[in-house]
Design a protein around this motif. Structure first.
Motif, PDB file in Angstrom:
ATOM      1  N   PRO A  90       0.696  -1.473   0.094  1.00  9.29           N
ATOM      2  CA  PRO A  90      -0.037  -0.006  -0.050  1.00  9.29           C
ATOM      3  C   PRO A  90       1.088   1.221  -0.019  1.00  9.29           C
ATOM      4  CG  PRO A  90       0.039  -0.952   2.440  1.00  9.29           C
ATOM      5  CD  PRO A  90       0.829  -1.812   1.373  1.00  9.29           C
ATOM      6  N   LEU A  91       0.430   2.290  -0.698  1.00 11.16           N
ATOM      7  CA  LEU A  91       1.144   3.513  -0.740  1.00 11.16           C
ATOM      8  C   LEU A  91      -0.028   4.514  -0.330  1.00 11.16           C
ATOM      9  CD1 LEU A  91       3.332   3.497  -3.947  1.00 11.16           C
ATOM     10  CD2 LEU A  91       4.298   3.661  -1.629  1.00 11.16           C
ATOM     11  N   TYR A  92       0.055   4.768   0.994  1.00 11.84           N
ATOM     12  CA  TYR A  92      -1.014   5.852   1.443  1.00 11.84           C
ATOM     13  C   TYR A  92      -0.708   7.215   0.994  1.00 11.84           C
ATOM     14  CZ  TYR A  92      -2.649   1.905   4.230  1.00 11.84           C
ATOM     15  OH  TYR A  92      -3.275   0.557   4.622  1.00 11.84           O
ATOM     16  N   VAL A  93      -1.773   8.246   1.371  1.00 15.81           N
ATOM     17  CA  VAL A  93      -1.532   9.516   0.961  1.00 15.81           C
ATOM     18  C   VAL A  93      -0.784  10.234   1.859  1.00 15.81           C
ATOM     19  CG1 VAL A  93      -2.704  11.606   0.526  1.00 15.81           C
ATOM     20  CG2 VAL A  93      -3.844   9.506  -0.004  1.00 15.81           C
ATOM     21  N   LYS A  94       0.692   9.777   1.926  1.00 11.56           N
ATOM     22  CA  LYS A  94       1.381  10.418   3.321  1.00 11.56           C
ATOM     23  C   LYS A  94       2.738  10.827   2.575  1.00 11.56           C
ATOM     24  CE  LYS A  94      -0.085   7.159   6.878  1.00 11.56           C
ATOM     25  NZ  LYS A  94       0.513   6.389   7.752  1.00 11.56           N
ATOM     26  N   ASP A 131      -0.538  21.236  10.777  1.00  6.53           N
ATOM     27  CA  ASP A 131      -1.740  21.024   9.985  1.00  6.53           C
ATOM     28  C   ASP A 131      -1.716  19.917   8.970  1.00  6.53           C
ATOM     29  OD1 ASP A 131      -2.890  24.474   9.797  1.00  6.53           O
ATOM     30  OD2 ASP A 131      -3.039  23.069  11.602  1.00  6.53           O
ATOM     31  N   LEU A 132      -0.574  19.962   7.969  1.00  6.41           N
ATOM     32  CA  LEU A 132      -0.632  18.908   7.074  1.00  6.41           C
ATOM     33  C   LEU A 132      -0.340  17.534   7.665  1.00  6.41           C
ATOM     34  CD1 LEU A 132       1.900  19.138   3.881  1.00  6.41           C
ATOM     35  CD2 LEU A 132       1.837  17.053   5.339  1.00  6.41           C
ATOM     36  N   ILE A 133       0.477  17.487   8.781  1.00  3.71           N
ATOM     37  CA  ILE A 133       0.586  16.100   9.285  1.00  3.71           C
ATOM     38  C   ILE A 133      -0.880  15.630   9.926  1.00  3.71           C
ATOM     39  CG2 ILE A 133       1.817  15.047  11.294  1.00  3.71           C
ATOM     40  CD1 ILE A 133       4.100  17.013  10.679  1.00  3.71           C
ATOM     41  N   GLU A 134      -1.201  16.472  10.524  1.00  5.04           N
ATOM     42  CA  GLU A 134      -2.600  16.216  11.175  1.00  5.04           C
ATOM     43  C   GLU A 134      -3.629  16.021  10.196  1.00  5.04           C
ATOM     44  OE1 GLU A 134      -3.407  15.617  14.449  1.00  5.04           O
ATOM     45  OE2 GLU A 134      -1.227  15.724  14.509  1.00  5.04           O
ATOM     46  N   ILE A 138      -5.507  12.191   9.571  1.00  7.02           N
ATOM     47  CA  ILE A 138      -7.230  12.182   9.473  1.00  7.02           C
ATOM     48  C   ILE A 138      -7.733  11.518   8.511  1.00  7.02           C
ATOM     49  CG2 ILE A 138      -9.324  13.513   9.269  1.00  7.02           C
ATOM     50  CD1 ILE A 138      -7.845  15.812  10.897  1.00  7.02           C
ATOM     51  N   ILE A 139      -7.096  11.943   7.238  1.00 10.33           N
ATOM     52  CA  ILE A 139      -7.793  11.231   6.100  1.00 10.33           C
ATOM     53  C   ILE A 139      -7.191   9.741   5.696  1.00 10.33           C
ATOM     54  CG2 ILE A 139      -7.866  13.549   4.743  1.00 10.33           C
ATOM     55  CD1 ILE A 139      -5.159  12.788   3.407  1.00 10.33           C
ATOM     56  N   ASN A 140      -6.120   9.365   6.355  1.00 12.22           N
ATOM     57  CA  ASN A 140      -5.690   8.010   6.381  1.00 12.22           C
ATOM     58  C   ASN A 140      -6.613   6.974   7.294  1.00 12.22           C
ATOM     59  OD1 ASN A 140      -3.578   7.360   4.333  1.00 12.22           O
ATOM     60  ND2 ASN A 140      -2.687   9.222   5.083  1.00 12.22           N
ATOM     61  N   ALA A 147     -12.590   1.297   4.206  1.00 16.44           N
ATOM     62  CA  ALA A 147     -12.208   0.241   3.782  1.00 16.44           C
ATOM     63  C   ALA A 147     -12.508  -0.848   4.562  1.00 16.44           C
ATOM     64  CB  ALA A 147     -10.486   0.203   3.395  1.00 16.44           C
ATOM     65  N   HIS A 148     -12.620  -0.877   5.608  1.00 18.90           N
ATOM     66  CA  HIS A 148     -12.504  -1.977   6.746  1.00 18.90           C
ATOM     67  C   HIS A 148     -13.845  -2.181   7.630  1.00 18.90           C
ATOM     68  CE1 HIS A 148      -8.580  -3.036   5.361  1.00 18.90           C
ATOM     69  NE2 HIS A 148      -8.026  -2.002   5.854  1.00 18.90           N
ATOM     70  N   GLU A 149     -14.510  -0.978   7.806  1.00 17.21           N
ATOM     71  CA  GLU A 149     -15.855  -1.167   8.770  1.00 17.21           C
ATOM     72  C   GLU A 149     -16.952  -1.047   7.988  1.00 17.21           C
ATOM     73  OE1 GLU A 149     -15.596   1.524  12.063  1.00 17.21           O
ATOM     74  OE2 GLU A 149     -13.470   1.305  12.319  1.00 17.21           O
ATOM     75  N   THR A 150     -17.952  -1.587   8.629  1.00 19.94           N
ATOM     76  CA  THR A 150     -19.354  -1.843   7.803  1.00 19.94           C
ATOM     77  C   THR A 150     -19.973  -0.517   7.981  1.00 19.94           C
ATOM     78  OG1 THR A 150     -19.409  -4.051   8.523  1.00 19.94           O
ATOM     79  CG2 THR A 150     -21.562  -2.919   7.927  1.00 19.94           C
ATOM     80  N   GLN A 151     -20.192   0.149   9.337  1.00 15.63           N
ATOM     81  CA  GLN A 151     -20.800   1.367   9.277  1.00 15.63           C
ATOM     82  C   GLN A 151     -19.988   2.466  10.095  1.00 15.63           C
ATOM     83  OE1 GLN A 151     -23.688   2.698   8.218  1.00 15.63           O
ATOM     84  NE2 GLN A 151     -24.222   0.940   7.048  1.00 15.63           N
ATOM     85  N   PRO A 152     -18.783   2.935   9.262  1.00 19.85           N
ATOM     86  CA  PRO A 152     -18.041   3.909   9.938  1.00 19.85           C
ATOM     87  C   PRO A 152     -18.729   5.140  10.383  1.00 19.85           C
ATOM     88  CG  PRO A 152     -17.360   3.650   7.903  1.00 19.85           C
ATOM     89  CD  PRO A 152     -18.467   2.558   8.003  1.00 19.85           C
ATOM     90  N   ASN A 153     -18.107   5.878  11.522  1.00 15.62           N
ATOM     91  CA  ASN A 153     -18.570   7.093  11.691  1.00 15.62           C
ATOM     92  C   ASN A 153     -17.581   7.996  11.481  1.00 15.62           C
ATOM     93  OD1 ASN A 153     -19.778   9.615  12.768  1.00 15.62           O
ATOM     94  ND2 ASN A 153     -19.017   8.982  14.922  1.00 15.62           N
ATOM     95  N   PHE A 154     -17.446   8.598  10.212  1.00 16.01           N
ATOM     96  CA  PHE A 154     -16.395   9.431   9.502  1.00 16.01           C
ATOM     97  C   PHE A 154     -16.333  10.501  10.332  1.00 16.01           C
ATOM     98  CE2 PHE A 154     -17.827   6.555   6.061  1.00 16.01           C
ATOM     99  CZ  PHE A 154     -16.604   5.967   5.698  1.00 16.01           C
ATOM    100  N   THR A 155     -14.907  11.075  10.357  1.00 15.78           N
ATOM    101  CA  THR A 155     -14.702  12.373  10.861  1.00 15.78           C
ATOM    102  C   THR A 155     -14.535  13.419   9.813  1.00 15.78           C
ATOM    103  OG1 THR A 155     -12.511  11.828  10.910  1.00 15.78           O
ATOM    104  CG2 THR A 155     -13.714  11.565  13.037  1.00 15.78           C
ATOM    105  N   LEU A 156     -14.411  12.952   8.601  1.00 14.88           N
ATOM    106  CA  LEU A 156     -14.394  13.621   7.307  1.00 14.88           C
ATOM    107  C   LEU A 156     -15.579  14.160   6.826  1.00 14.88           C
ATOM    108  CD1 LEU A 156     -11.527  12.053   4.993  1.00 14.88           C
ATOM    109  CD2 LEU A 156     -11.454  14.352   6.494  1.00 14.88           C
ATOM    110  N   ASN A 157     -15.939  15.351   7.006  1.00 13.29           N
ATOM    111  CA  ASN A 157     -17.556  15.845   6.469  1.00 13.29           C
ATOM    112  C   ASN A 157     -17.320  16.135   4.978  1.00 13.29           C
ATOM    113  OD1 ASN A 157     -16.173  18.401   6.758  1.00 13.29           O
ATOM    114  ND2 ASN A 157     -17.233  18.981   8.415  1.00 13.29           N
ATOM    115  N   PHE A 158     -18.165  16.614   4.320  1.00 14.99           N
ATOM    116  CA  PHE A 158     -18.022  16.833   2.862  1.00 14.99           C
ATOM    117  C   PHE A 158     -16.995  18.062   2.390  1.00 14.99           C
ATOM    118  CE2 PHE A 158     -19.142  18.456  -1.343  1.00 14.99           C
ATOM    119  CZ  PHE A 158     -19.219  17.350  -2.035  1.00 14.99           C
ATOM    120  N   SER A 159     -17.093  18.859   3.288  1.00 18.53           N
ATOM    121  CA  SER A 159     -15.974  20.023   3.172  1.00 18.53           C
ATOM    122  C   SER A 159     -14.728  19.463   3.231  1.00 18.53           C
ATOM    123  CB  SER A 159     -16.421  21.099   4.022  1.00 18.53           C
ATOM    124  OG  SER A 159     -15.955  20.804   5.338  1.00 18.53           O
ATOM    125  N   LYS A 160     -14.353  18.521   4.168  1.00 18.15           N
ATOM    126  CA  LYS A 160     -12.944  17.915   4.416  1.00 18.15           C
ATOM    127  C   LYS A 160     -12.835  17.021   3.083  1.00 18.15           C
ATOM    128  CE  LYS A 160     -12.325  18.647   9.407  1.00 18.15           C
ATOM    129  NZ  LYS A 160     -12.337  18.128  10.413  1.00 18.15           N
TER     130      LYS A 160
END
Length: 324
Positions: A90-94, A131-134, A138-140, A147-160
């Motif tokens: 895997p090559l994550y967005v990091k 801010d970039l590191i944080e 968040i995005i990863n 990718a792995h949870e059935t009903q995740p509670n995302f911390t990314l809203n649409f603006s993020k």
């Protein structure tokens, strides 16, 4: 003074165009639904998060393939090794994922930073390195949840999620720019724009005494076009007010107008800005002179061909048409 908001653009290889256009169409399609009922649409969020993350990760693998395929001296077993890595690793967005592409081949890499993004794109995308590191954390985290949870509670809203997409464009452009010198830029490129608009870095940060050349290029269908982009009114006002406050002696040999320009309101106001301070009283004083700067800023965008480029901002002083 208002703060200008601007979309940024990136230059990326054409082989990413189809995927980028599809992601943009999905963001547009789901925007109203996710903005009005953001917390009730985890399926749509998961779709967008995985779509953006997977695209970015696959693009990084294509970049690694470009290095292998461009260098005839790389042995077959090394090429096979990276072919297998691309299948399994895997090559994550990091930053670390981007850097690893180059360090794997013993190539020095100039890593992406918040400050570079802000300066290169003239926007305030991040306020600081933390801010970039944080944001990457968040995005990863959300990518793994999607990718792995059935009903995740995302911390990314649409603006993020939109900012996540815009960051991926910046991220990929940064690493592709490092790649160009290795592969001799053999791929055709296209211009792609961010989804959102961002605060002007130039306007926001000028008070801290930044030093930069300010010669922006307007993107076009011709990637090598050198057409000057119009400055915002805020940007021009900063330039003219800073020029007004320069020492009289420096103004004398730093006239910002090109020679042979026909007389107009613009040239008359420009000449007023070049007058020594002792003459300001007869022109209404400093307040009146600063008002002339604002008026010049209003009309400068239509007269930019009369002004010497590049413009250099150094220690809060403005220099036109030469490098100092």
């Amino acid at each position: 003074m208002g703060i200008e908001m601007r979309r940024f653009f990136v230059s990326l290889p054409n082989y990413l165009e189809e995927d980028i256009c599809y992601i943009q169409s999905e963001l547009d399609r789901l925007e109203e639904k996710l903005v009005t009922k953001d917390e009730e649409n985890n399926i749509e969020k998961r779709h967008l998060i995985l779509l953006i993350a997977t695209f970015t990760e696959q693009a990084l693998k294509l970049f690694r393939d470009d290095i292998v395929n461009a260098n005839e001296e790389i042995p077959a077993h090394i090429k096979k090794y990276f072919e297998l890595k691309n299948e399994k690793e895997p090559l994550y967005v990091k930053k670390n994922s981007g850097d690893s592409i180059f360090t794997s081949f013993g190539i020095d890499v100039d890593s992406i930073t918040s400050q570079k993004i802000n300066q290169n794109k003239r926007i305030m995308f991040f306020e600081g390195n933390s801010d970039l590191i944080e944001f990457e954390k968040i995005i990863n985290k959300n990518r793994n949840m999607a990718a792995h949870e059935t009903q995740p509670n995302f911390t990314l809203n649409f603006s993020k999620i939109k900012k996540f997409y815009d960051y991926c464009l910046l991220f990929l452009e940064h690493y592709y720019q490092q790649l160009e010198s290795i592969i001799n830029d053999r791929n055709e490129r296209s211009i792609f724009f961010s989804i959102d608009r961002y605060t002007e870095y130039f306007v926001k940060e000028f008070s801290e005494g930044i030093e930069m050349f300010y010669l922006k290029n307007k993107p076009s269908t011709n990637i090598n076009s050198k057409v000057k982009e119009q400055f915002s009114k805020d940007e021009w006002e900063i330039v003219f007010k800073q020029f007004l406050m320069m020492d009289d002696s420096k103004k004398e040999d730093n006239n910002f107008l090109k020679s042979g320009i026909p007389e107009s309101e613009f040239t008359i106001l420009s000449q007023d800005l070049m007058r020594p301070r002792r003459e300001w009283r007869g022109l209404g004083g400093q307040v009146a002179m600063e008002s002339k700067c604002s008026r010049l800023a209003d009309i400068a965008k239509d007269n930019r061909t009369f002004i010497k480029f590049p413009i250099k901002i150094k220690d809060k002083e403005i220099f036109f048409g030469r490098i100092r």
